[in-house]
Design a protein around this motif. Structure first.
Motif, mmCIF file in Angstrom:
data_model
loop_
_atom_site.group_PDB
_atom_site.id
_atom_site.type_symbol
_atom_site.label_atom_id
_atom_site.label_comp_id
_atom_site.label_asym_id
_atom_site.label_seq_id
_atom_site.Cartn_x
_atom_site.Cartn_y
_atom_site.Cartn_z
ATOM 1 N N ASP A 11 56.386 -35.847 -46.733
ATOM 2 C CA ASP A 11 56.338 -36.864 -47.782
ATOM 3 C C ASP A 11 54.944 -37.448 -47.959
ATOM 4 N N SER A 12 53.950 -36.834 -47.307
ATOM 5 C CA SER A 12 52.604 -37.395 -47.332
ATOM 6 C C SER A 12 51.564 -36.345 -47.715
ATOM 7 N N VAL A 13 50.400 -36.835 -48.107
ATOM 8 C CA VAL A 13 49.221 -36.001 -48.314
ATOM 9 C C VAL A 13 48.182 -36.489 -47.305
ATOM 10 N N LYS A 14 47.727 -35.589 -46.437
ATOM 11 C CA LYS A 14 46.806 -35.975 -45.376
ATOM 12 C C LYS A 14 45.516 -35.159 -45.484
ATOM 13 N N PHE A 15 44.389 -35.793 -45.201
ATOM 14 C CA PHE A 15 43.114 -35.097 -45.258
ATOM 15 C C PHE A 15 42.079 -35.883 -44.453
ATOM 16 N N GLU A 16 40.929 -35.264 -44.247
ATOM 17 C CA GLU A 16 39.832 -35.893 -43.509
ATOM 18 C C GLU A 16 38.582 -35.901 -44.376
ATOM 19 N N LEU A 17 37.836 -37.006 -44.343
ATOM 20 C CA LEU A 17 36.575 -37.118 -45.063
ATOM 21 C C LEU A 17 35.440 -37.357 -44.070
ATOM 22 N N LYS A 18 34.284 -36.810 -44.403
ATOM 23 C CA LYS A 18 33.113 -36.972 -43.557
ATOM 24 C C LYS A 18 31.924 -37.391 -44.426
ATOM 25 N N VAL A 19 31.162 -38.368 -43.954
ATOM 26 C CA VAL A 19 29.983 -38.848 -44.663
ATOM 27 C C VAL A 19 28.742 -38.591 -43.812
ATOM 28 N N SER A 20 27.735 -37.984 -44.407
ATOM 29 C CA SER A 20 26.446 -37.759 -43.723
ATOM 30 C C SER A 20 25.318 -38.215 -44.651
ATOM 31 N N LEU A 21 24.343 -38.910 -44.089
ATOM 32 C CA LEU A 21 23.175 -39.351 -44.851
ATOM 33 C C LEU A 21 21.896 -38.883 -44.155
ATOM 34 N N PRO A 22 20.829 -38.671 -44.913
ATOM 35 C CA PRO A 22 19.542 -38.287 -44.284
ATOM 36 C C PRO A 22 18.978 -39.437 -43.447
ATOM 37 N N GLN A 23 17.996 -39.119 -42.615
ATOM 38 C CA GLN A 23 17.316 -40.141 -41.811
ATOM 39 C C GLN A 23 16.626 -41.165 -42.714
ATOM 40 N N ASN A 24 16.580 -42.395 -42.235
ATOM 41 C CA ASN A 24 15.847 -43.483 -42.908
ATOM 42 C C ASN A 24 16.299 -43.719 -44.350
ATOM 43 N N THR A 25 17.587 -43.459 -44.612
ATOM 44 C CA THR A 25 18.112 -43.670 -45.962
ATOM 45 C C THR A 25 18.461 -45.132 -46.202
ATOM 46 N N LEU A 26 18.978 -45.809 -45.175
ATOM 47 C CA LEU A 26 19.491 -47.164 -45.355
ATOM 48 C C LEU A 26 18.400 -48.208 -45.125
ATOM 49 N N PRO A 27 18.186 -49.111 -46.066
ATOM 50 C CA PRO A 27 17.261 -50.246 -45.838
ATOM 51 C C PRO A 27 17.819 -51.166 -44.756
ATOM 52 N N LYS A 28 16.975 -52.033 -44.222
ATOM 53 C CA LYS A 28 17.434 -52.970 -43.201
ATOM 54 C C LYS A 28 18.473 -53.931 -43.775
ATOM 55 N N ASN A 29 19.353 -54.370 -42.880
ATOM 56 C CA ASN A 29 20.383 -55.369 -43.222
ATOM 57 C C ASN A 29 21.330 -54.904 -44.336
ATOM 58 N N THR A 30 21.618 -53.609 -44.349
ATOM 59 C CA THR A 30 22.555 -53.103 -45.362
ATOM 60 C C THR A 30 23.727 -52.364 -44.701
ATOM 61 N N VAL A 31 24.792 -52.281 -45.446
ATOM 62 C CA VAL A 31 25.977 -51.527 -45.031
ATOM 63 C C VAL A 31 26.309 -50.524 -46.137
ATOM 64 N N TYR A 32 26.511 -49.266 -45.731
ATOM 65 C CA TYR A 32 26.914 -48.242 -46.700
ATOM 66 C C TYR A 32 28.392 -47.928 -46.502
ATOM 67 N N GLU A 33 29.130 -47.828 -47.616
ATOM 68 C CA GLU A 33 30.554 -47.482 -47.551
ATOM 69 C C GLU A 33 30.877 -46.435 -48.609
ATOM 70 N N LEU A 34 31.725 -45.470 -48.226
ATOM 71 C CA LEU A 34 32.291 -44.516 -49.179
ATOM 72 C C LEU A 34 33.708 -44.991 -49.475
ATOM 73 N N ALA A 68 36.760 -39.823 -40.973
ATOM 74 C CA ALA A 68 38.024 -40.526 -40.790
ATOM 75 C C ALA A 68 39.140 -39.734 -41.460
ATOM 76 N N SER A 69 40.344 -39.913 -40.951
ATOM 77 C CA SER A 69 41.538 -39.273 -41.522
ATOM 78 C C SER A 69 42.210 -40.229 -42.499
ATOM 79 N N PHE A 70 42.718 -39.680 -43.574
ATOM 80 C CA PHE A 70 43.386 -40.468 -44.610
ATOM 81 C C PHE A 70 44.782 -39.904 -44.874
ATOM 82 N N SER A 71 45.648 -40.771 -45.359
ATOM 83 C CA SER A 71 47.003 -40.357 -45.709
ATOM 84 C C SER A 71 47.504 -41.211 -46.860
ATOM 85 N N MET A 72 48.295 -40.585 -47.733
ATOM 86 C CA MET A 72 48.941 -41.346 -48.807
ATOM 87 C C MET A 72 50.316 -40.751 -49.057
#
Length: 473
Positions: A11-34, A68-72
């Motif tokens: 009764d569910s749909v399950k999958f996994e997502l992965k996020v990768s970023l290059p080095q030095n992509t994020l400025p200081k004091n920031t949070v990245y979210e997908l 992370a793993s996701f389900s709906m």
């Protein structure tokens, strides 16, 4: 890891997502979210979970990544939907944020596990058959009839070589769950079983063979009286248990069977009569297109099976309760019911039916290896072989899947499902000529598969090709 497609598991749909970023992509004091979502039709399913990381926790020479793993829950219409996502960068002190454009991560949901079949039921059959009926006079079903286990209880009570305490232990088993094959297994664990096996059980076998009611009237008389009983002109008590059972067998229509079995439950109440009444309701529900009526009939079937199990929990009604769950869409409860049913019999014929059902539900629930284990122990008929091939296909064991689909087709060349299975293998392997050849055979044999093929995401790469369109015409 982003899936190339999503897949339904039960009764569910399950999958996994992965996020990768290059080095030095994020400025200081920031949070990245997908932030993912799933869009289908005019609806959107928003996930509670997000993937992300903070710049404060990442070293200067590190490429940040997380998964992370996701389900709906699966809903009708999702099979043509899209998994979307956008990135969001938020400054932790100011709260200001920047968003990327939304991108498609995956398109469509594979629903191949839906092809799993139980027993003699196919989605588009004109007269599908559901449920385990008890055949009257079958010695293996002793205890199902009106007198129940009376004869076996009487033999134990009259046996003088057992003390009261020992007899009580045997009586508990007799009054408990399971058919005679299961009870005999429990007997073996009790004190003085060797004496019982020698002195009591042979007498029971002889008595059980002749203790059930027999028909004293001709088939013509039974048919005439049956008609009057159905019309309410005479009492069902004018026929004994065996004659009423014969009357039910003579009637081709489910409506007529329902009336007779209801009368039988009144004058000869038993695990047998209530189970078989439940099977009638099960098949009436399977033919109903009205959801409210279908649910009413399934509730009546469930009540009848509960009544049957009320006499003693038996492997027929317990199995049939699993079918009620199956038809209601509760495949997890269906698995539990089928497993419980198999636990209370040692009869090979019944256990093979239960193993087949467990295999079918395991496919639907996404446990393909478990499905193969169960189906290896089931009868090798065309439906179970198709299910076995389907389980191996979904487990990506294409070699064994192809063998089983071919064996299924040999047993019933008019059945479109094994050819559809072979078409699925060919589609996954990129074998277009074999795909079109088998798909054409499948859709020519099944109206359901003809409707399914143009929407099936397994064939998404071929939907616009001339060969595919010609195959499904």
């Amino acid at each position: 890891m982003v899936p190339t497609y999503l897949e339904r598991f039960g009764d569910s749909v399950k999958f996994e997502l992965k996020v990768s970023l290059p080095q030095n992509t994020l400025p200081k004091n920031t949070v990245y979210e997908l932030i993912p979502s799933f869009r289908y039709g005019s609806q959107v399913y928003a996930f509670d979970k997000k993937l992300g990381f903070s710049s404060d926790s990442i070293g200067p020479y590190v490429s940040p990544q997380t998964k992370a793993s996701f389900s709906m829950p699966y809903r009708d219409g999702m099979e043509k939907g899209r998994l979307m996502a956008y990135g969001q960068l938020t400054h932790q002190k100011t709260g200001k944020s920047l968003k990327t454009g939304e991108e498609v991560l995956a398109e469509g949901i594979i629903t191949t596990s839906e092809l799993s079949q139980i027993g003699q039921y196919y989605i588009d059959e004109s007269i599908p058959v559901m449920g385990l009926s008890v055949k009257y006079g079958d010695q293996d079903a002793y205890g199902m009839y009106k007198d129940g286990w009376t004869e076996l209880q009487r033999l134990f009570m009259a046996y003088s070589n057992l003390g009261f305490a020992e007899k009580s232990e045997y009586m508990k088993v007799i009054e408990g769950r399971g058919d005679f094959s299961h009870k005999n297994l429990l007997f073996m664990e009790l004190k003085d079983y060797d004496k019982v096996r020698k002195d009591v059980l042979p007498r029971f076998d002889r008595l059980a063979a002749v203790s059930m009611a027999t028909t004293e009237k001709s088939e013509m008389e039974i048919a005439l009286l049956s008609r009057q009983i159905r019309k309410g002109e005479i009492s069902a008590a004018l026929l004994n248990e065996a004659e009423l059972a014969a009357a039910v067998d003579l009637e081709p229509g489910l409506g007529e069977k329902e009336v007779l079995l209801k009368r039988m439950c009144e004058v000869h109440p038993s695990a047998f009569s209530f189970n078989n009444l439940g099977v009638v309701y099960l098949n009436l529900a399977n033919r109903s297109l009205d959801r409210t009526e279908k649910n009413r009939l399934l509730a009546s079937a469930s009540e009848a099976f509960d009544q049957s199990n009320g006499f003693f929990e038996n492997p027929y009604a317990a199995y049939n309760i699993g079918l009620v769950y199956w038809m209601m869409g509760d495949k997890a409860s269906a698995y539990n019911a089928f497993y419980r049913a198999m636990a209370i019999t040692r009869l090979d014929e019944l256990r093979k039916v239960h193993e087949a059902a467990l295999g079918a539900v395991s496919i639907y629930n996404g446990d393909y290896r478990l499905a193969v284990i169960h189906l290896n122990k089931a009868e090798k008929n065309e439906i179970n072989l198709f299910n076995q091939g389907l389980a191996n296909l979904l487990a990506e064991d294409y070699y064994n899947a192809l063998i089983q689909f071919e064996e299924s087709a040999i047993l019933d060349i008019s059945n479109g499902y094994p050819f559809y299975g072979m078409a699925l293998i060919a589609a996954r392997n990129g074998e277009e000529i074999i795909l079109y050849e088998n798909l054409s055979k499948a859709v020519s044999r099944s109206a359901y598969l003809r409707k399914r093929a143009p929407l099936d995401m397994e064939f998404i790469r071929y939907h616009d090709k001339v060969g595919f369109k010609d195959a499904i015409r």
